[in-house]
Design a protein around this motif. Sequence first.
Motif, PDB file in Angstrom:
ATOM      1  N   LEU A  85      26.113 -20.815  -4.917  1.00  0.00           N
ATOM      2  CA  LEU A  85      25.174 -19.826  -5.468  1.00  0.00           C
ATOM      3  C   LEU A  85      23.835 -19.888  -4.749  1.00  0.00           C
ATOM      4  CD1 LEU A  85      25.979 -20.281  -9.266  1.00  0.00           C
ATOM      5  CD2 LEU A  85      26.382 -18.205  -7.917  1.00  0.00           C
ATOM      6  N   GLU A  86      23.366 -21.093  -4.468  1.00  0.00           N
ATOM      7  CA  GLU A  86      22.075 -21.238  -3.792  1.00  0.00           C
ATOM      8  C   GLU A  86      22.129 -20.779  -2.333  1.00  0.00           C
ATOM      9  OE1 GLU A  86      21.243 -25.349  -4.458  1.00  0.00           O
ATOM     10  OE2 GLU A  86      20.198 -24.980  -6.371  1.00  0.00           O
ATOM     11  N   ALA A  87      23.370 -20.657  -1.795  1.00  0.00           N
ATOM     12  CA  ALA A  87      23.532 -20.157  -0.425  1.00  0.00           C
ATOM     13  C   ALA A  87      23.698 -18.638  -0.393  1.00  0.00           C
ATOM     14  CB  ALA A  87      24.737 -20.823   0.241  1.00  0.00           C
ATOM     15  N   GLY A  88      23.772 -18.010  -1.598  1.00  0.00           N
ATOM     16  CA  GLY A  88      23.880 -16.556  -1.649  1.00  0.00           C
ATOM     17  C   GLY A  88      25.233 -16.027  -2.071  1.00  0.00           C
ATOM     18  N   ALA A  89      26.096 -16.863  -2.634  1.00  0.00           N
ATOM     19  CA  ALA A  89      27.393 -16.393  -3.119  1.00  0.00           C
ATOM     20  C   ALA A  89      27.170 -15.292  -4.153  1.00  0.00           C
ATOM     21  CB  ALA A  89      28.175 -17.546  -3.725  1.00  0.00           C
ATOM     22  N   ASP A  90      27.775 -14.139  -3.938  1.00  0.00           N
ATOM     23  CA  ASP A  90      27.527 -12.949  -4.755  1.00  0.00           C
ATOM     24  C   ASP A  90      28.579 -12.834  -5.859  1.00  0.00           C
ATOM     25  OD1 ASP A  90      26.961 -10.441  -5.779  1.00  0.00           O
ATOM     26  OD2 ASP A  90      26.520  -9.568  -3.804  1.00  0.00           O
ATOM     27  N   LEU A  91      28.131 -13.010  -7.127  1.00  0.00           N
ATOM     28  CA  LEU A  91      29.060 -12.954  -8.262  1.00  0.00           C
ATOM     29  C   LEU A  91      29.658 -11.567  -8.465  1.00  0.00           C
ATOM     30  CD1 LEU A  91      27.112 -15.176 -10.829  1.00  0.00           C
ATOM     31  CD2 LEU A  91      29.071 -15.814  -9.402  1.00  0.00           C
ATOM     32  N   ARG A  92      29.025 -10.536  -7.914  1.00  0.00           N
ATOM     33  CA  ARG A  92      29.570  -9.183  -8.063  1.00  0.00           C
ATOM     34  C   ARG A  92      30.928  -9.042  -7.383  1.00  0.00           C
ATOM     35  NH1 ARG A  92      24.395  -5.896  -5.928  1.00  0.00           N
ATOM     36  NH2 ARG A  92      24.628  -7.548  -4.356  1.00  0.00           N
ATOM     37  N   LEU A  93      31.179  -9.888  -6.352  1.00  0.00           N
ATOM     38  CA  LEU A  93      32.451  -9.816  -5.633  1.00  0.00           C
ATOM     39  C   LEU A  93      33.614 -10.389  -6.438  1.00  0.00           C
ATOM     40  CD1 LEU A  93      31.211 -10.777  -2.053  1.00  0.00           C
ATOM     41  CD2 LEU A  93      32.002  -8.531  -2.827  1.00  0.00           C
ATOM     42  N   LEU A  94      33.300 -10.960  -7.618  1.00  0.00           N
ATOM     43  CA  LEU A  94      34.375 -11.424  -8.501  1.00  0.00           C
ATOM     44  C   LEU A  94      35.071 -10.248  -9.175  1.00  0.00           C
ATOM     45  CD1 LEU A  94      32.544 -14.378 -10.323  1.00  0.00           C
ATOM     46  CD2 LEU A  94      34.186 -14.556  -8.432  1.00  0.00           C
ATOM     47  N   PHE A  95      34.404  -9.091  -9.163  1.00  0.00           N
ATOM     48  CA  PHE A  95      34.906  -7.941  -9.903  1.00  0.00           C
ATOM     49  C   PHE A  95      35.025  -6.724  -8.974  1.00  0.00           C
ATOM     50  CE2 PHE A  95      32.136 -10.629 -12.510  1.00  0.00           C
ATOM     51  CZ  PHE A  95      33.039 -11.063 -13.475  1.00  0.00           C
TER      52      PHE A  95
END
Length: 431
Positions: A85-95
Amino acid sequence: NDVNAFRKILEDVKDGIDVPIDPVLNAAGTKQDSFLGEAACGDALEVVQYCLSKGADPNWVGQNNRTPIHRAILVGASSVLKPLLEAGADLRLLFPQPRNADGAIEFREWDPADLDGLDADEDVVKILKSWDFSRTLQILSASSDAKLKSEAAKSEADKQTAANFQSATLSLKEAYDASVVEYKAAIALREERIKEYDRAKCEGRLQVLDVAEGLIKQAEAKVEETKAKMSGCEAKLKASEAKQRQHQVTMQGGIRYDMEVSIAQLEDVLISDIGGHMAAKGKKVPLAIDPTSNGLTFLTYRNVLLIDIANSHHMHSKQIKLNVLGCLRFGKPLLINLRDKPLDEALGILKARCEACYPNLYQWLVVDKSIKDPQQYEKLIDDEVEAENAELNRKRFTPVFTEKFVVALTSQQALPDETVMAPFYSVLVTS
């Protein structure tokens, strides 16, 4: 959580070894899972941190449209969530996200409520819900800006490197040209010394023959000296040109060929066009890029007629005419070896020799293959040809054989210019 799969790399990272995994960090150009995704799925925290420190993409979409954090969530690998998450992992791509007409994602506004329905461990969901998504947007924006700056800096560095290569190559070309002049002057001096010796001998001036012979030996030594110098300059020039071309290719992102084939497949592709790939591309003449010459060696043992642009006999106007007509008469493939010269230079030589044989012959033979039309090839059959070669009498040519005629080009240049290759069906010969 199979950390054992990463045991060796974990040990290397702990020992301070710079593990060379850069080429596989993002599996660029494929839909396979990245090394970072494998580490995240294995809950290998130190490996994940190492990959991220090396610039791995936290949002690389691998198989089944899953990002590294998606894979970590599915297996409950909670320890790697925060660094991702701190590296920029985008939670929107989970959906699922909407896409525009070009297929690019157009993200909808982030809704934390989406996490309520996530099939994941309770502690995983808790970590995700505690994350401030506005930070993700800030991180991604900063990362995008940094990437643009990095690309701009790299572009400028590449341009400077290209300019340096060009300058070095020009200097070496000047040195080589000067060495050629010295070599030719040395040869001319040697010839003059030999003439002086012959004149003295004919005139009976025997007393000067020893001196004249000594001068000849000096001149011969000068020839060898300047020849060695010229060869050295030529080798340096070719090496510089090769480095310059390699840099150009790297800047372009590599060379694109119509097809890559093994030596065993070469005849089927080059001569027979099995599968119709060349015809489907709308191209008439194949060009094999064969840096090792192994493909050329293989083809010379097949039923083809080989002509070489470096062979003065092959390039004689009369011989070109006889070779072309002979292949048409008996339906035999004609293979033209362009050697390792730059493609534009090699094709220029071939064109000049073809045009010296008959106007537009290069066009008919290498560009559109209209040479198979009787109206074209019969222009090559003059009285001399028919008188000297009974088999090349125009009445002996039949469509049964002329339609089998194939012309193919082969080059040993390692890094050909794509724009020069464009008119041909380019085939890279692999070992």
